[in-house]
Design a protein around this motif. Structure first.
Motif, PDB file in Angstrom:
ATOM      1  N   VAL A  52      25.250  15.231   1.562  1.00 44.70           N
ATOM      2  CA  VAL A  52      25.291  13.848   2.051  1.00 44.70           C
ATOM      3  C   VAL A  52      26.698  13.278   1.922  1.00 44.70           C
ATOM      4  N   ASN A  53      27.358  13.524   0.802  1.00 40.67           N
ATOM      5  CA  ASN A  53      28.718  12.996   0.609  1.00 40.67           C
ATOM      6  C   ASN A  53      29.708  13.598   1.596  1.00 40.67           C
ATOM      7  N   THR A  54      29.496  14.842   1.986  1.00 38.24           N
ATOM      8  CA  THR A  54      30.344  15.480   2.994  1.00 38.24           C
ATOM      9  C   THR A  54      30.191  14.770   4.331  1.00 38.24           C
ATOM     10  N   VAL A  55      28.944  14.453   4.694  1.00 37.00           N
ATOM     11  CA  VAL A  55      28.688  13.740   5.945  1.00 37.00           C
ATOM     12  C   VAL A  55      29.335  12.355   5.903  1.00 37.00           C
ATOM     13  N   LYS A  56      29.202  11.653   4.781  1.00 38.04           N
ATOM     14  CA  LYS A  56      29.811  10.318   4.642  1.00 38.04           C
ATOM     15  C   LYS A  56      31.324  10.390   4.795  1.00 38.04           C
ATOM     16  N   THR A  57      31.933  11.390   4.171  1.00 37.50           N
ATOM     17  CA  THR A  57      33.385  11.554   4.259  1.00 37.50           C
ATOM     18  C   THR A  57      33.815  11.847   5.694  1.00 37.50           C
TER      19      THR A  57
ATOM     20  N   LYS B   9      33.988  19.065  13.330  1.00 38.95           N
ATOM     21  CA  LYS B   9      33.274  18.565  12.154  1.00 38.95           C
ATOM     22  C   LYS B   9      33.206  17.038  12.125  1.00 38.95           C
ATOM     23  N   PHE B  10      34.107  16.365  12.828  1.00 42.44           N
ATOM     24  CA  PHE B  10      34.058  14.903  12.879  1.00 42.44           C
ATOM     25  C   PHE B  10      33.238  14.418  14.073  1.00 42.44           C
ATOM     26  N   LYS B  11      33.415  15.074  15.222  1.00 40.05           N
ATOM     27  CA  LYS B  11      32.685  14.598  16.401  1.00 40.05           C
ATOM     28  C   LYS B  11      31.184  14.812  16.264  1.00 40.05           C
ATOM     29  N   GLU B  12      30.758  15.881  15.583  1.00 41.32           N
ATOM     30  CA  GLU B  12      29.323  16.111  15.450  1.00 41.32           C
ATOM     31  C   GLU B  12      28.658  15.031  14.619  1.00 41.32           C
ATOM     32  N   VAL B  13      29.305  14.574  13.544  1.00 42.90           N
ATOM     33  CA  VAL B  13      28.685  13.520  12.735  1.00 42.90           C
ATOM     34  C   VAL B  13      28.766  12.169  13.432  1.00 42.90           C
ATOM     35  N   ILE B  14      29.870  11.904  14.132  1.00 47.61           N
ATOM     36  CA  ILE B  14      29.999  10.656  14.899  1.00 47.61           C
ATOM     37  C   ILE B  14      28.911  10.619  15.969  1.00 47.61           C
ATOM     38  N   PHE B  15      28.749  11.708  16.699  1.00 42.99           N
ATOM     39  CA  PHE B  15      27.741  11.778  17.756  1.00 42.99           C
ATOM     40  C   PHE B  15      26.341  11.541  17.200  1.00 42.99           C
ATOM     41  N   MET B  16      25.986  12.269  16.159  1.00 47.20           N
ATOM     42  CA  MET B  16      24.626  12.159  15.624  1.00 47.20           C
ATOM     43  C   MET B  16      24.362  10.779  15.028  1.00 47.20           C
ATOM     44  N   HIS B  17      25.354  10.202  14.358  1.00 44.01           N
ATOM     45  CA  HIS B  17      25.141   8.922  13.692  1.00 44.01           C
ATOM     46  C   HIS B  17      25.130   7.755  14.682  1.00 44.01           C
TER      47      HIS B  17
END
Length: 188
Positions: free
Chosen positions: A165-170, A139-147
């Motif tokens: 959106v707040n979940t992604v920011k967190t 759940k952390f690597k997917e948002v880091i990768f995409m961002h």
């Protein structure tokens, strides 16, 4: 490179005609192949399996392009399909054997461009960063990768993941904190 960011009307028109549909799919593959491959690899940590998933994503797109609802971009739709296929793949018990850290180290992390002579070699720092990002929980690597690697906006990531959106920011904040602590531990 010609971008696929077309209006919904243009996309609808292209997918109605069989010849235009095939051309559209070819353009989609040319434009997004490497990005989809890296996204799949970030999930499964197995290059061969990531290639298979990438092929399956585009095959699915070919067969299901007429179900594209046009309420997101093509890229968002492709990423959503990729994430779902990766998660399906990881659910299978026999695939779990590929997910050890030792297998990750043995993988060839260099992905060839369209032409064999244009192979990009990663620096040691890039390799270290890649290993650290890949070692994060999904759940952390997917948002880091995409961002950071795909330069997607937070809203776009939320759309791909079906999250708020707040979940992604967190998750971004926590993922960055995890990476920072890895670097601090490594420098001691």
């Amino acid at each position: 490179m010609v971008t696929l960011e077309l209006t919904n009307g243009e996309v609808k028109e292209m997918i109605r005609d069989e010849a235009m549909r095939e051309e559209f799919i070819e353009r989609m593959i040319d434009q997004y192949n490497q990005q989809i491959l890296w996204l799949a690899y970030s999930y499964v940590k197995d290059y061969s399996l990531a290639e298979e998933i990438t092929q399956d994503v585009f095959l699915t797109c070919y067969h299901k392009i007429d179900t594209f609802r046009h309420d997101s971009s093509i890229r968002t739709w492709l990423y959503r399909i990729t994430v779902n296929k990766c998660k399906d793949c990881l659910r299978k018990k026999k695939i779990r054997a590929f997910l050890t850290f030792e297998n990750q180290k043995q993988e060839n992390l260099v992905i060839e461009e369209a032409h064999p002579e244009s192979i990009a070699f990663q620096t040691m720092e890039d390799q270290l960063l890649s290993e650290r990002v890949l070692s994060l929980p999904t759940k952390f690597k997917e948002v880091i990768f995409m961002h950071y690697f795909e330069e997607m906006k937070i809203q776009e990531i939320a759309d791909v993941l079906g999250a708020k959106v707040n979940t992604v920011k967190t998750r971004l904040k926590r993922g960055r904190a995890m990476l920072k602590s890895m670097y601090e531990e490594g420098s001691e």
